[in-house]
Design a protein around this motif. Sequence first.
Motif, PDB file in Angstrom:
ATOM      1  N   GLY A  38      34.179  34.054  15.447  1.00 46.11           N
ATOM      2  CA  GLY A  38      33.445  35.042  14.663  1.00 46.11           C
ATOM      3  C   GLY A  38      33.888  35.056  13.218  1.00 46.11           C
ATOM      4  N   ILE A  39      33.139  35.771  12.391  1.00 49.82           N
ATOM      5  CA  ILE A  39      33.383  35.767  10.957  1.00 49.82           C
ATOM      6  C   ILE A  39      34.676  36.474  10.579  1.00 49.82           C
ATOM      7  CG2 ILE A  39      31.981  37.840  10.598  1.00 49.82           C
ATOM      8  CD1 ILE A  39      31.113  36.661   7.915  1.00 49.82           C
ATOM      9  N   ASP A  40      35.052  37.540  11.283  1.00 49.89           N
ATOM     10  CA  ASP A  40      36.238  38.294  10.906  1.00 49.89           C
ATOM     11  C   ASP A  40      37.510  37.467  11.085  1.00 49.89           C
ATOM     12  OD1 ASP A  40      34.749  40.561  10.221  1.00 49.89           O
ATOM     13  OD2 ASP A  40      34.810  41.340  12.258  1.00 49.89           O
ATOM     14  N   SER A  41      37.640  36.801  12.227  1.00 44.16           N
ATOM     15  CA  SER A  41      38.828  35.963  12.430  1.00 44.16           C
ATOM     16  C   SER A  41      38.793  34.741  11.525  1.00 44.16           C
ATOM     17  CB  SER A  41      38.964  35.548  13.902  1.00 44.16           C
ATOM     18  OG  SER A  41      37.950  34.651  14.298  1.00 44.16           O
ATOM     19  N   ALA A  42      37.596  34.248  11.212  1.00 45.30           N
ATOM     20  CA  ALA A  42      37.478  33.106  10.303  1.00 45.30           C
ATOM     21  C   ALA A  42      37.951  33.494   8.901  1.00 45.30           C
ATOM     22  CB  ALA A  42      36.038  32.614  10.263  1.00 45.30           C
ATOM     23  N   LEU A  43      37.524  34.658   8.416  1.00 42.60           N
ATOM     24  CA  LEU A  43      37.933  35.097   7.081  1.00 42.60           C
ATOM     25  C   LEU A  43      39.433  35.388   7.050  1.00 42.60           C
ATOM     26  CD1 LEU A  43      37.340  35.921   4.185  1.00 42.60           C
ATOM     27  CD2 LEU A  43      36.745  38.203   5.036  1.00 42.60           C
ATOM     28  N   ASP A 170      40.074  46.979   4.857  1.00 41.87           N
ATOM     29  CA  ASP A 170      39.474  47.794   3.811  1.00 41.87           C
ATOM     30  C   ASP A 170      38.186  47.160   3.292  1.00 41.87           C
ATOM     31  OD1 ASP A 170      39.478  50.129   2.242  1.00 41.87           O
ATOM     32  OD2 ASP A 170      40.302  49.058   0.521  1.00 41.87           O
ATOM     33  N   LEU A 171      37.658  46.181   4.044  1.00 38.86           N
ATOM     34  CA  LEU A 171      36.406  45.527   3.670  1.00 38.86           C
ATOM     35  C   LEU A 171      35.301  45.917   4.645  1.00 38.86           C
ATOM     36  CD1 LEU A 171      37.585  41.863   2.900  1.00 38.86           C
ATOM     37  CD2 LEU A 171      37.071  43.680   1.251  1.00 38.86           C
ATOM     38  N   MET A 172      34.168  46.376   4.100  1.00 41.67           N
ATOM     39  CA  MET A 172      32.991  46.600   4.922  1.00 41.67           C
ATOM     40  C   MET A 172      32.478  45.250   5.432  1.00 41.67           C
ATOM     41  SD  MET A 172      32.167  49.834   5.122  1.00 41.67           S
ATOM     42  CE  MET A 172      31.931  51.410   4.285  1.00 41.67           C
ATOM     43  N   LYS A 173      31.632  45.288   6.447  1.00 41.96           N
ATOM     44  CA  LYS A 173      31.127  44.031   7.022  1.00 41.96           C
ATOM     45  C   LYS A 173      30.346  43.227   5.991  1.00 41.96           C
ATOM     46  CE  LYS A 173      30.754  41.626  10.936  1.00 41.96           C
ATOM     47  NZ  LYS A 173      31.865  41.331  11.839  1.00 41.96           N
ATOM     48  N   SER A 174      29.591  43.892   5.144  1.00 42.00           N
ATOM     49  CA  SER A 174      28.846  43.172   4.112  1.00 42.00           C
ATOM     50  C   SER A 174      29.805  42.483   3.147  1.00 42.00           C
ATOM     51  CB  SER A 174      27.918  44.118   3.346  1.00 42.00           C
ATOM     52  OG  SER A 174      28.656  45.139   2.699  1.00 42.00           O
ATOM     53  N   GLU A 175      30.935  43.122   2.874  1.00 42.91           N
ATOM     54  CA  GLU A 175      31.939  42.533   1.989  1.00 42.91           C
ATOM     55  C   GLU A 175      32.639  41.364   2.664  1.00 42.91           C
ATOM     56  OE1 GLU A 175      32.981  46.593  -0.531  1.00 42.91           O
ATOM     57  OE2 GLU A 175      34.044  46.179   1.350  1.00 42.91           O
ATOM     58  N   VAL A 176      32.830  41.466   3.972  1.00 45.24           N
ATOM     59  CA  VAL A 176      33.380  40.335   4.737  1.00 45.24           C
ATOM     60  C   VAL A 176      32.458  39.131   4.613  1.00 45.24           C
ATOM     61  CG1 VAL A 176      33.833  39.500   7.087  1.00 45.24           C
ATOM     62  CG2 VAL A 176      34.706  41.734   6.364  1.00 45.24           C
ATOM     63  N   ARG A 177      31.157  39.368   4.770  1.00 46.87           N
ATOM     64  CA  ARG A 177      30.205  38.256   4.663  1.00 46.87           C
ATOM     65  C   ARG A 177      30.212  37.659   3.263  1.00 46.87           C
ATOM     66  NH1 ARG A 177      26.714  41.657   7.956  1.00 46.87           N
ATOM     67  NH2 ARG A 177      25.670  42.397   6.069  1.00 46.87           N
ATOM     68  N   SER A 178      30.256  38.527   2.252  1.00 43.68           N
ATOM     69  CA  SER A 178      30.250  38.052   0.874  1.00 43.68           C
ATOM     70  C   SER A 178      31.486  37.199   0.585  1.00 43.68           C
ATOM     71  CB  SER A 178      30.192  39.253  -0.076  1.00 43.68           C
ATOM     72  OG  SER A 178      30.176  38.839  -1.422  1.00 43.68           O
ATOM     73  N   LEU A 179      32.652  37.666   1.025  1.00 41.98           N
ATOM     74  CA  LEU A 179      33.891  36.936   0.778  1.00 41.98           C
ATOM     75  C   LEU A 179      33.928  35.640   1.582  1.00 41.98           C
ATOM     76  CD1 LEU A 179      36.502  37.018  -0.802  1.00 41.98           C
ATOM     77  CD2 LEU A 179      37.528  38.384   1.029  1.00 41.98           C
ATOM     78  N   ALA A 180      33.417  35.675   2.802  1.00 41.59           N
ATOM     79  CA  ALA A 180      33.365  34.462   3.624  1.00 41.59           C
ATOM     80  C   ALA A 180      32.490  33.396   2.978  1.00 41.59           C
ATOM     81  CB  ALA A 180      32.848  34.794   5.023  1.00 41.59           C
ATOM     82  N   ASN A 181      31.358  33.807   2.435  1.00 42.91           N
ATOM     83  CA  ASN A 181      30.501  32.870   1.703  1.00 42.91           C
ATOM     84  C   ASN A 181      31.231  32.291   0.500  1.00 42.91           C
ATOM     85  OD1 ASN A 181      27.710  32.475   2.731  1.00 42.91           O
ATOM     86  ND2 ASN A 181      27.637  34.711   2.678  1.00 42.91           N
ATOM     87  N   HIS A 182      31.926  33.142  -0.221  1.00 40.37           N
ATOM     88  CA  HIS A 182      32.649  32.710  -1.418  1.00 40.37           C
ATOM     89  C   HIS A 182      33.713  31.666  -1.081  1.00 40.37           C
ATOM     90  CE1 HIS A 182      34.656  32.986  -5.310  1.00 40.37           C
ATOM     91  NE2 HIS A 182      35.797  33.196  -4.677  1.00 40.37           N
ATOM     92  N   LEU A 183      34.355  31.817   0.076  1.00 39.36           N
ATOM     93  CA  LEU A 183      35.449  30.919   0.458  1.00 39.36           C
ATOM     94  C   LEU A 183      34.976  29.687   1.213  1.00 39.36           C
ATOM     95  CD1 LEU A 183      38.187  33.529   1.453  1.00 39.36           C
ATOM     96  CD2 LEU A 183      37.917  32.302  -0.700  1.00 39.36           C
TER      97      LEU A 183
END
Length: 267
Positions: A38-43, A170-183
């Motif tokens: 999933g995205i959370d463990s990936a980030l 301290d990151l909302m899910k939308s922020e998790v997605r944004s940061l994951a895309n960035h990385l």
Amino acid sequence: MESLNINNEKIAQHIVQWLKKYAENAHVKGFVIGISGGIDSALTSTLCAMTGLPTLCVEMPIHQAESHVSRAQEHIAFLRSKFDNVSSDKADLTSTFDLLATTLPDIDDKVKLNLTLANTRARLRMTTLYYFAGNHQLLVAGTGNKVEDFGVGFFTKYGDGGVDISPIADLMKSEVRSLANHLGITQNIIKAKPTDGLFGDDRSDEDQLGANYDELEAAMMAYDSGKTAADFEGRELDVFNIYSRLHAVNQHKMQPIPVCEIPKEYK
């Protein structure tokens, strides 16, 4: 919902430096993370890897869907191709879970039984991560985001909630997605429907919660701003009520363990 105005680079640098400083102060070598696909463990694992400290990624399947396994392996390959400090291991806990389940008494309420066993899976994984952490002098990095950890309490107490540090809480899910895309985390993982993978089927987080993370994020922000059910109608009202109920009933997960303080005159 996407948080397009956040400074992804600054946030990533801040979390990485926070992780490094915490590990140094704790006198440990690095981090261990359970990789679910999933995205959370990936980030979380990517941010840990960016510290340059040893980062151990562990797969812990328990009757896991093949799609979860393949995404987890895809992410580990991605990390190992980019970071020399990343290693991986696997602990297949399926037979351990099955054996434990056969030793425990059965109950007639199958819904309650399935939920209890789902939480048992999460607690087996927590125990396993701490085994690796102890052997390699690592910190267990949590993967919960803000909506899960402080909004609806969508985690298992002493399961995926049993961690040493929480880099993305301290990151909302939308922020998790944004940061994951960035990385540069793979789109296959970013776009996958969120699921805890604890039931051995394809049910998603939305199936369990009754709302998706974008809806819950909006409800959380409204709740925290002081709005009430009277401010909403239709679907927004339904989601606000879902959020309010879960936020209330799961406070026992979000608050410190209550301690019965003994009056001084009794001691």
